[in-house]
Design an enzyme around this catalytic site. Structure first.
Site, mmCIF file in Angstrom:
data_model
loop_
_atom_site.group_PDB
_atom_site.id
_atom_site.type_symbol
_atom_site.label_atom_id
_atom_site.label_comp_id
_atom_site.label_asym_id
_atom_site.label_seq_id
_atom_site.Cartn_x
_atom_site.Cartn_y
_atom_site.Cartn_z
ATOM 1 N N SER A 236 33.570 -31.621 -3.548
ATOM 2 C CA SER A 236 33.582 -32.996 -4.045
ATOM 3 C C SER A 236 34.918 -33.306 -4.723
ATOM 4 O O SER A 236 35.973 -33.139 -4.115
ATOM 5 C CB SER A 236 32.388 -33.174 -4.993
ATOM 6 N N ASP A 326 26.221 -37.096 3.913
ATOM 7 C CA ASP A 326 26.792 -37.311 2.578
ATOM 8 C C ASP A 326 26.808 -38.805 2.242
ATOM 9 O O ASP A 326 27.435 -39.603 2.942
ATOM 10 C CB ASP A 326 28.228 -36.740 2.564
ATOM 11 N N HIS A 361 25.781 -34.249 0.072
ATOM 12 C CA HIS A 361 27.057 -34.064 -0.614
ATOM 13 C C HIS A 361 27.137 -32.740 -1.373
ATOM 14 O O HIS A 361 28.129 -32.030 -1.325
ATOM 15 C CB HIS A 361 27.271 -35.233 -1.578
#
Lengths: 427, 430
Positions: A236, A326, A361
């Site tokens: 991320s 995601d 994600h």
């Protein structure tokens, strides 16, 4: 105590394992054909209760082997040896949007695994199980050292494997959080790397790219680290940072880089300033559903070249891990754009992309449950929002397991010198 | 600085004491001579070690579970050689025995790989790599409960879960004290097991006799998490005499099955225990010493008595009986006893209950697997309080085989007789 009771034999093997390792849950001595529910229960450090369960039928030998047989229903279905872990959900009545993660990596996660008669979907607290066992899931292998680092303005946690060393090193950056997530670097150290997770947010300080570059140098210069065998891994926001670092080849020379659900957005300022800037430009791209849950994946699109890093500068092998489901980052789109840039620069041979349909994600360690939604606050928001991270449990669990094996293989391949071909390597 | 390239791993890194582990080295140059070394510091602060000499294959790998050791404290293909062949490091005190006292903590092992084939100097030379393994006697969730009731002292280990569980009364021998680790391991396999203290090296009560053991058995049966008619007895050495006495004579304690390790039917508990040990003391002239002045006690009960009053009447036993012996036992004449037991049961018509396992070249201290063989160790003789070194017998490899095989057989035996098969019991219900 009463005589004549049957003793179903429930076992979990190994009963103590690393978080990423598999176990085998086996029930024996049941009446053949009996319907049973295998159930797992865990009380987190936040005092939330989490559970998972699968429905099975004992075979003609009176056995249920979770590694071999298909669950007919529950929080997971099909042949899923680790379904009792990755499909965990909050028990009924839990607070909304609870998240399961381990804070103290020096103690194990304890999971109570039970077998109940019948195919149950609720009421596990009210009914006594036929049998129970406890499995411990450890973040740290025995002999690991965990050291808090606060020097030369670098702050973070260092994990050092047992033994004389020196070892290859990995700088591990998680998503944007105040508290450090230590599980993954602890697990990397359990696999023979010195792993350093650097803090993102230090009150009163703007942490810009040079902070992370110095964190990399700190790791390189550590006496137990092989200085030309240091890699990067990020998820991320951490992925954005490591990609930015990887192209700063004038400053550092990472041996390899892993980006999980990241993007090649150029981040010249601190994370705080970076996200505030994105938000100011593109607030209208943030989607809210009827429950006011936030999908942020549109925020950074489109990605004009000038807003991105010079991928052409990257000189090291690069592994991109993408969750196609995601909802927070446009990971798949970014991976495609990054691939094009590498191809144009004649560097596609450095690039490997792992793309997982249905994965979200937060691609964490194997056997972790899916964090599809949670309360979260980025600096661009005035308050906590309910963020959608995406993903569906089964494909997400597969992505975590498969990507972890491949990430480890990638790191080992590039960070451990091959005695057959590396002139530096010597025993 | 020379680079560490070897990747050493042990899997699982945390295991129960009776589980196998895999030790592997990767990323070595091919055909590279290395030494795998295991080091343990005991609770008494003594150091124990084992090592094997290996050569990496064409891919630069050594797998202890598959490859041959060329020498060291063990040789040949020995999956668990790094554990069972451990011995005190050079310069250690004499007569050591490796026993775990704190069963809620693991044994910690440092496993290392060294360049070359070494036999000494492991402390002085840096290894190429090291890992740590933990070996546990207690599985997660096992409860440890101190017992001090009705005059009985012991420790109860209860498996996790609601139960009810089959029960085991677990007794060691004349060394005395409260030894918990085997019970902890039995509980890790689903048995509610009580380790019993009945000999206090300092001060055994003079009136302790069969009633004490019957009370201990009752305490197990009475536990709310124990199935009262599924309780067995496990005894080692003198503990076997106790087990056989209860099985043959007790009107109160009806064990479902019995296991006697390295024991005999001599010395039935028909008098206080302290008196029996006193009587043993009077037969001192039967004790021999070897060339190292180790005490050999095996002749104490030889020849096997013909007088029925001097041995347990095993013909009266009504439950399955498993005897486990080493034929190099220098402490008790166990093989001769087992033969006599078989004859007596044959005459009485209950021989079908008997299974005898005799392990060639195994000694007296047949313990859970993958723990070092102890040929002789320090011992305080009960009646005289004399400190001697007692010879137990056995040879390391053969003894390791006996420990590994017998433990599996003992667990299967207990499971077979203490856990009901659901298809065989028409009234069985969940």
């Amino acid at each position: 105590m009463m005589a004549g009771a049957v003793h179903p034999i429930l076992s979990v093997c190994p009963s103590r394992a690393l978080f990423t390792e598999k176990f085998r849950v086996l029930v024996e001595n049941l009446p053949p054909g009996l319907s049973v529910t295998l159930h797992s229960l865990h009380c987190s450090e936040m005092k939330d209760y989490w559970e998972a369960f699968g429905h099975y039928v004992a075979d003609n030998k009176g056995t249920v082997d979770v590694s071999q047989e298909a669950s007919l229903g529950g929080t997971y279905t099909g042949k899923e040896p680790m379904g009792l872990l990755w499909s965990m959900i909050p028990v009924p009545g839990s607070k909304e949007h609870a998240v399961l993660f381990k804070v103290d990596v020096e103690t194990p996660q304890e999971v109570l695994i039970s077998v109940f008669q019948g195919h149950l979907s609720e009421g596990f607290r009210q009914k006594p199980p036929l049998a129970s066992v406890v499995a411990e899931r450890w973040s740290m292998a025995p002999g690991l050292k965990r050291i808090r680092v606060q020097e030369k303005e670098i702050e973070g946690i260092l994990f050092i494997p047992p033994g004389p060393g020196p070892f290859p090193g990995v700088l591990d950056l998680w998503g944007y959080e105040v508290e450090l997530t230590e599980c993954r670097p602890a697990m990397l150290a359990s696999q023979g790397f010195v792993a350093f997770v650097a803090k993102y947010v230090i009150p009163g300080r703007e942490l810009k790219m040079d902070y992370f570059l110095r964190a990399f140098e700190f790791l390189q210069e550590h006496p137990l680290v092989i200085s030309n065998r240091v890699g990067l891994i990020g998820l991320s926001q951490g992925a954005i940072v490591v990609l930015n670092m990887a192209c700063r080849t004038e400053a550092i020379s990472p041996r390899c880089c892993v980006s999980i659900n990241g993007s090649h957005l150029l981040m010249e300022e601190s994370s705080v300033t970076f996200w505030k800037k994105q938000f100011k430009m593109k607030e209208h791209t943030i989607l809210r559903n009827e429950q006011n849950h936030v999908t942020m994946r549109g925020l950074t699109l489109p990605l004009p070249n000038e807003a991105t890093i010079n991928m052409e500068n990257i000189n090291c092998p690069l592994l991109l891990v993408v969750g196609e489901g995601d909802l927070n980052f446009p990971s798949a789109e970014c991976a495609e754009l990054m691939a094009k840039r590498m191809h144009t620069a004649g560097k596609e041979h450095l690039l490997t992309i792992l793309s997982y349909p249905g994965a979200g994600h937060i691609l964490h360690l194997p056997n972790s449950n899916l964090v599809r939604i949670s309360r979260y606050r980025l600096p661009c928001f005035d308050q906590h929002e309910i963020m959608l991270w995406g993903g569906h449990p089964k494909p997400h669990a597969f992505a975590e397991e498969d990507s972890w094996d491949k990430i480890l293989a990638f790191l080992k391949q590039h960070l451990y010198p091959d005695p057959q071909s590396d002139p530096d390597a010597a025993l | 600085m020379a680079r560490t390239i070897a990747m050493l791993s042990v899997h699982p890194s945390r295991g129960l004491v009776d589980e196998k582990f895999r030790v592997e080295v990767e990323n070595l140059p091919p055909a590279c001579p290395v030494t795998l070394h295991c080091l343990h510091r005991s609770e008494d602060q003594d150091h124990w070690e084992a090592f094997g000499h290996y050569c990496s294959d064409h891919s630069g790998t050594v797998k202890v579970s598959e490859d041959e050791s060329f020498g060291g404290t063990y040789s040949g293909r020995e999956h668990m050689g790094l554990l069972w062949s451990m011995r005190p490091v050079p310069g250690s005190r004499r007569g050591l025995r490796l026993r775990k006292t704190r069963v809620d903590f693991p044994m910690t092992l440092l496993i290392s790989v060294y360049r070359g084939h070494l036999t000494a100097g492991f402390r002085e030379l840096p290894p190429v790599a090291s890992v740590v393994a933990e070996r546990w006697y207690m599985a997660p969730g096992v409860k440890r409960i101190a017992v001090e009731e009705r005059g009985v002292t012991g420790t109860f280990f209860i498996p996790p879960g609601p139960g009810p569980f089959p029960g085991v009364l677990d007794m060691w021998g004349g060394g005395g004290g409260l030894v918990e680790y085997r019970s902890a391991l039995l509980a890790s396999h689903g048995f509610a097991s009580m380790a019993l203290k009945y000999i206090d090296p300092g001060d055994t009560p003079t009136d302790m006799a069969m009633g004490y053991f019957e009370t201990a058995f009752q305490i197990i049966q009475d536990h709310p998490q124990v199935t009262s008619d599924r309780v067995g007895i496990l005894g080692l050495s003198f503990g076997t005499s106790v087990a056989l006495t209860l099985a043959a004579y007790s009107q109160i304690s009806r064990p479902r099955c019995c296991v006697g390790i390295s024991g005999s039917h001599a010395y039935p508990i028909n008098r206080p225990v302290a008196e029996l040990f006193g009587e043993m003391g009077m037969n001192e002239k039967k004790m021999k010493r070897d060339e190292e002045d180790n005490v050999i006690m095996r002749n104490l009960i030889l020849p096997i008595a013909t007088d029925p009053a001097k041995k347990v009447d095993v013909g009266r036993i009504e439950c399955p009986l498993l005897l486990v012996n080493g034929d190099d036992d220098q402490n008790w004449a166990t093989t001769e006893s087992a033969e006599d037991i078989a004859n007596m049961m044959s005459v009485a018509g209950n021989k079908h209950l008997l299974t005898t396992l005799t392990y060639p070249k195994a000694g007296h201290l047949i313990e859970p697997p993958f723990t070092p063989h102890i040929r002789a160790s320090n011992f305080i003789v009960q009646h005289s309080k004399e400190k001697v070194i007692m010879l137990w017998g056995g040879e390391p490899k053969a003894h390791a085989v006996a420990q590994e095989d017998s433990w599996k057989r003992i667990l299967n035996f207990l499971k077979e007789h203490l856990c009901i098969e659901p298809t065989l019991a028409p009234q069985a219900k969940l």
